[in-house]
Design a protein around this motif. Structure first.
Motif, PDB file in Angstrom:
ATOM      1  N   TYR A   1      -6.191   2.179  -7.714  1.00 40.61           N
ATOM      2  CA  TYR A   1      -6.366   3.338  -6.853  1.00 40.61           C
ATOM      3  C   TYR A   1      -7.637   3.148  -6.035  1.00 40.61           C
ATOM      4  CZ  TYR A   1      -8.583   7.855  -5.949  1.00 40.61           C
ATOM      5  OH  TYR A   1      -9.263   8.888  -5.363  1.00 40.61           O
ATOM      6  N   ILE A   2      -7.557   3.462  -4.752  1.00 37.98           N
ATOM      7  CA  ILE A   2      -8.783   3.399  -3.950  1.00 37.98           C
ATOM      8  C   ILE A   2      -9.123   4.800  -3.440  1.00 37.98           C
ATOM      9  CG2 ILE A   2      -9.012   1.052  -3.055  1.00 37.98           C
ATOM     10  CD1 ILE A   2      -7.299   2.109  -0.631  1.00 37.98           C
ATOM     11  N   ASP A   3     -10.399   5.104  -3.530  1.00 37.70           N
ATOM     12  CA  ASP A   3     -10.876   6.372  -3.013  1.00 37.70           C
ATOM     13  C   ASP A   3     -11.400   6.095  -1.607  1.00 37.70           C
ATOM     14  OD1 ASP A   3     -12.127   8.674  -2.367  1.00 37.70           O
ATOM     15  OD2 ASP A   3     -13.320   8.817  -4.209  1.00 37.70           O
ATOM     16  N   THR A   4     -10.591   6.471  -0.613  1.00 38.58           N
ATOM     17  CA  THR A   4     -10.958   6.092   0.761  1.00 38.58           C
ATOM     18  C   THR A   4     -12.139   6.905   1.291  1.00 38.58           C
ATOM     19  OG1 THR A   4      -9.211   7.547   1.567  1.00 38.58           O
ATOM     20  CG2 THR A   4      -8.671   5.225   1.409  1.00 38.58           C
ATOM     21  N   LYS A   5     -12.609   7.847   0.480  1.00 36.40           N
ATOM     22  CA  LYS A   5     -13.807   8.594   0.894  1.00 36.40           C
ATOM     23  C   LYS A   5     -15.067   7.788   0.585  1.00 36.40           C
ATOM     24  CE  LYS A   5     -11.752  12.925  -0.188  1.00 36.40           C
ATOM     25  NZ  LYS A   5     -11.265  12.598  -1.529  1.00 36.40           N
ATOM     26  N   LYS A   6     -14.935   6.828  -0.304  1.00 37.11           N
ATOM     27  CA  LYS A   6     -16.097   6.004  -0.658  1.00 37.11           C
ATOM     28  C   LYS A   6     -16.374   4.993   0.441  1.00 37.11           C
ATOM     29  CE  LYS A   6     -16.641   6.313  -5.518  1.00 37.11           C
ATOM     30  NZ  LYS A   6     -15.984   5.912  -6.772  1.00 37.11           N
ATOM     31  N   LEU A   7     -17.652   4.845   0.778  1.00 35.42           N
ATOM     32  CA  LEU A   7     -18.022   3.995   1.905  1.00 35.42           C
ATOM     33  C   LEU A   7     -17.609   2.541   1.732  1.00 35.42           C
ATOM     34  CD1 LEU A   7     -21.514   5.259   3.065  1.00 35.42           C
ATOM     35  CD2 LEU A   7     -19.344   5.267   4.342  1.00 35.42           C
ATOM     36  N   ASN A   8     -17.695   2.055   0.487  1.00 33.62           N
ATOM     37  CA  ASN A   8     -17.454   0.619   0.290  1.00 33.62           C
ATOM     38  C   ASN A   8     -16.007   0.306  -0.102  1.00 33.62           C
ATOM     39  OD1 ASN A   8     -17.405   1.727  -2.191  1.00 33.62           O
ATOM     40  ND2 ASN A   8     -18.542   0.064  -3.191  1.00 33.62           N
ATOM     41  N   TYR A   9     -15.097   1.259   0.102  1.00 33.56           N
ATOM     42  CA  TYR A   9     -13.739   1.054  -0.409  1.00 33.56           C
ATOM     43  C   TYR A   9     -13.050  -0.162   0.220  1.00 33.56           C
ATOM     44  CZ  TYR A   9     -10.765   2.774   3.421  1.00 33.56           C
ATOM     45  OH  TYR A   9     -10.089   2.902   4.601  1.00 33.56           O
TER      46      TYR A   9
ATOM     47  N   ASN B   1      -2.327  10.253  -7.973  1.00 33.47           N
ATOM     48  CA  ASN B   1      -1.119  10.820  -8.581  1.00 33.47           C
ATOM     49  C   ASN B   1       0.169  10.390  -7.895  1.00 33.47           C
ATOM     50  OD1 ASN B   1      -2.780  12.344 -10.342  1.00 33.47           O
ATOM     51  ND2 ASN B   1      -3.199  13.724  -8.613  1.00 33.47           N
ATOM     52  N   ALA B   2       0.097   9.338  -7.102  1.00 34.46           N
ATOM     53  CA  ALA B   2       1.304   8.894  -6.386  1.00 34.46           C
ATOM     54  C   ALA B   2       2.386   8.510  -7.391  1.00 34.46           C
ATOM     55  CB  ALA B   2       0.967   7.704  -5.503  1.00 34.46           C
TER      56      ALA B   2
ATOM     57  N   PHE C   1       0.860  -1.191   0.000  1.00 28.23           N
ATOM     58  CA  PHE C   1       0.000   0.000   0.000  1.00 28.23           C
ATOM     59  C   PHE C   1       0.893   1.237   0.000  1.00 28.23           C
ATOM     60  CE2 PHE C   1      -4.455  -1.158   1.423  1.00 28.23           C
ATOM     61  CZ  PHE C   1      -4.295  -2.524   1.358  1.00 28.23           C
ATOM     62  N   ILE C   2       0.587   2.191  -0.870  1.00 26.22           N
ATOM     63  CA  ILE C   2       1.391   3.416  -0.937  1.00 26.22           C
ATOM     64  C   ILE C   2       0.485   4.650  -1.005  1.00 26.22           C
ATOM     65  CG2 ILE C   2       3.360   2.347  -2.110  1.00 26.22           C
ATOM     66  CD1 ILE C   2       2.231   3.683  -4.737  1.00 26.22           C
ATOM     67  N   SER C   3       1.114   5.814  -0.796  1.00 32.41           N
ATOM     68  CA  SER C   3       0.386   7.071  -0.988  1.00 32.41           C
ATOM     69  C   SER C   3       1.210   8.088  -1.782  1.00 32.41           C
ATOM     70  CB  SER C   3       0.053   7.719   0.360  1.00 32.41           C
ATOM     71  OG  SER C   3      -0.773   6.910   1.128  1.00 32.41           O
ATOM     72  N   GLY C   4       2.534   7.864  -1.870  1.00 34.60           N
ATOM     73  CA  GLY C   4       3.348   8.948  -2.429  1.00 34.60           C
ATOM     74  C   GLY C   4       4.478   8.501  -3.317  1.00 34.60           C
ATOM     75  N   GLN C   5       5.706   8.847  -2.899  1.00 37.31           N
ATOM     76  CA  GLN C   5       6.906   8.648  -3.726  1.00 37.31           C
ATOM     77  C   GLN C   5       7.144   7.194  -4.115  1.00 37.31           C
ATOM     78  OE1 GLN C   5       9.095  11.015  -4.992  1.00 37.31           O
ATOM     79  NE2 GLN C   5       7.368  12.282  -4.361  1.00 37.31           N
TER      80      GLN C   5
END
Ligand code: GRF
Length: 187
Positions: free
Chosen positions: A58-66, A42-43, A9-13
């Protein structure tokens, strides 16, 4: 040797991801990186997934079912081990329950000191003598699971946040693979 199918799992560089991919291609390294998940579209780290042709999404962690989507994909790719490499979200307890003692994280401080964010500025403010990194198991409490590998260096008068980050990351590139080898050697 059957390599454990692993998701990073990543978020950046993604520099730790890159390092793990390279190490995991060695014959005797215990894991194979079979999936990469980013919570940031955009990571830069996603470029390594493309370069090495590793499935990613890519996962959108704002989505309830992510979480359901994450778990579905982890099962689909038969993932049995998870590395958090600069993943800037807290992992849900549901995922932790499903992967008990199978999720590890690298943190840029000598835990239990400096849990959470902005570790380098806090260390400098406190006048710490040592800095370093910790690879640890992930549990429900932030940066609190048991330590697998820890490495340190001495802070000098010329150090600033940038030099601390650079020196810490160099240690992470050693500590993360070392922790993985240690885990699977003991099983
Ligand atoms: C690492 O330094 C790690 O300690 C922290 O986030 C950073 C990620 O860097 N958790 P990168 O994305 O692996 O380059």
């Amino acid at each position: 040797m059957v390599k454990k199918k692993t998701c990073v799992f990543i978020s950046g560089q993604g520099s730790n991801l890159n390092n793990l991919i390279i190490r995991s291609r060695e014959n005797n390294f215990p894991i194979k990186i079979s999936l990469i998940i980013s919570n940031n579209k955009n990571a830069k780290g996603i470029s390594y997934a493309k370069k090495y042709r590793i499935p990613y999404f890519y996962i959108d962690t704002k989505k309830l079912n992510y979480e359901k989507i994450v778990l579905y994909n982890l099962k689909k790719y038969k993932i049995s081990f998870i590395c958090l490499a600069g993943y800037m979200r807290i992992i849900s307890s549901h995922l932790i329950r499903n992967y008990q003692n199978k999720i590890i994280n690298v943190h840029p401080s000598l835990l239990p000191k400096f849990k959470g964010l902005n570790t380098f500025s806090r260390m400098l403010k406190k006048g710490e003598i040592k800095a370093g990194c910790t690879v640890h198991y992930v549990n429900k409490k932030l940066d609190s699971g048991s330590t697998i590998v820890q490495k340190f260096f001495y802070i000098n008068n010329h150090d600033n946040e940038n030099t601390l980050r650079e020196k810490t990351q160099k240690l992470e590139y050693k500590a993360f693979p070392e922790a993985i080898i240690k885990i699977f050697r003991n099983i």
